[in-house]
Scaffold this motif. Structure first.
Motif, mmCIF file in Angstrom:
data_model
loop_
_atom_site.group_PDB
_atom_site.id
_atom_site.type_symbol
_atom_site.label_atom_id
_atom_site.label_comp_id
_atom_site.label_asym_id
_atom_site.label_seq_id
_atom_site.Cartn_x
_atom_site.Cartn_y
_atom_site.Cartn_z
ATOM 1 N N ALA A 1 0.111 1.620 -9.999
ATOM 2 C CA ALA A 1 1.323 2.265 -9.496
ATOM 3 C C ALA A 1 2.587 1.637 -10.082
ATOM 4 O O ALA A 1 3.557 2.335 -10.374
ATOM 5 C CB ALA A 1 1.356 2.189 -7.971
ATOM 6 N N ASN B 1 -0.296 6.144 -4.230
ATOM 7 C CA ASN B 1 -0.368 5.207 -5.356
ATOM 8 C C ASN B 1 0.204 5.790 -6.650
ATOM 9 O O ASN B 1 -0.397 5.702 -7.719
ATOM 10 C CB ASN B 1 -1.820 4.765 -5.583
ATOM 11 N N LEU C 1 -5.081 -0.637 -7.613
ATOM 12 C CA LEU C 1 -4.241 0.504 -7.236
ATOM 13 C C LEU C 1 -2.760 0.142 -7.315
ATOM 14 O O LEU C 1 -1.943 0.927 -7.825
ATOM 15 C CB LEU C 1 -4.600 0.978 -5.821
ATOM 16 N N THR C 2 -2.421 -1.040 -6.828
ATOM 17 C CA THR C 2 -1.027 -1.492 -6.912
ATOM 18 C C THR C 2 -0.609 -1.677 -8.372
ATOM 19 O O THR C 2 0.485 -1.294 -8.775
ATOM 20 C CB THR C 2 -0.849 -2.816 -6.145
ATOM 21 N N ASP D 1 -5.327 -6.302 -7.193
ATOM 22 C CA ASP D 1 -5.251 -4.963 -6.593
ATOM 23 C C ASP D 1 -5.014 -3.928 -7.689
ATOM 24 O O ASP D 1 -3.900 -3.760 -8.176
ATOM 25 C CB ASP D 1 -4.113 -4.931 -5.567
ATOM 26 N N ALA E 1 0.847 -1.198 0.000
ATOM 27 C CA ALA E 1 0.000 0.000 0.000
ATOM 28 C C ALA E 1 0.884 1.251 0.000
ATOM 29 O O ALA E 1 1.759 1.407 0.862
ATOM 30 C CB ALA E 1 -0.910 0.000 1.217
#
Length: 207
Positions: free
Chosen positions: A166, A134, A162-163, A160, A130
């Protein structure tokens, strides 16, 4: 039972984790890894190549010259393979290259690859991926702190988004969920960066 340190995204040791022996302490089978990677690459082939045989090339219906009396070798068509513009001998046609390998062989290859990553010091377990905002810049900084800034395979417990967003634009980095982890991606990346939750997911899915 093998044990590995758990790091945070700053590269600091925050604990340790006992790893499953089936996944990370198995007898390595290079042949299984080879067979599974060969299968994955074959399954990725599009198989759309196509060329024309002499029967499919336009023209060549008339005999180029008479059979006898010219002193030349007899010819039946100017579209024979040895002529410029002629057909192709055993021309490739669209085909499906995919095939299946046994489930036990796939599992053996996965266990072998994960064990190799641990033995070679290329397994990095993190408590969480996390990031504060991000951003790709943060993701690159985290990988550098983890010693995985060159060709890292980032694995999360679930899909995930968001990951993924990023890390996806960092050159040499691929992101996957634990249930989609595969031998080819493990082998072609230098480091395996995996969350502790993803390791639990691996045990759930692949054992």
């Amino acid at each position: 039972m093998p044990k590995v340190d758990i790091l945070n995204i700053k590269g600091e040791n925050v604990g340790s984790l006992d790893l499953n022996e089936t996944l990370f302490n198995t007898q390595i089978s290079e042949h299984a890894v080879y067979e599974v990677i060969k299968n994955q690459l074959a399954n990725k082939r599009q198989g759309t190549q196509s060329a024309k045989t002499r029967a499919e090339v336009r023209g060549g219906g008339r005999k180029p010259f008479r059979q006898k009396g010219t002193g030349r070798a007899r010819q039946g068509s100017i579209r024979a393979p040895h002529y410029t513009g002629g057909g192709v001998v055993f021309a490739p046609k669209p085909r499906d290259y995919s095939y299946k390998v046994p489930k036990k062989l796939r599992r053996k290859a996965l266990y072998s690859t994960l064990t190799s990553k641990l033995n070679d010091g290329d397994l990095v377990v993190v408590d969480s991926l996390a990031l504060e905002n991000n951003k790709t810049k943060e993701a690159a900084k985290a990988l550098k702190a983890l010693g995985a800034d060159r060709k890292a395979y980032v694995v999360t417990a679930d899909n995930d988004k968001l990951t993924y967003r990023a890390f996806r634009n960092i050159e040499g980095v691929d992101v996957s969920s634990a249930n989609l982890i595969n031998v080819y991606d493990l082998v072609r990346h230098n480091k395996l960066v995996i969350t502790k939750d993803a390791i639990a997911k691996l045990e759930e899915v692949f054992i």
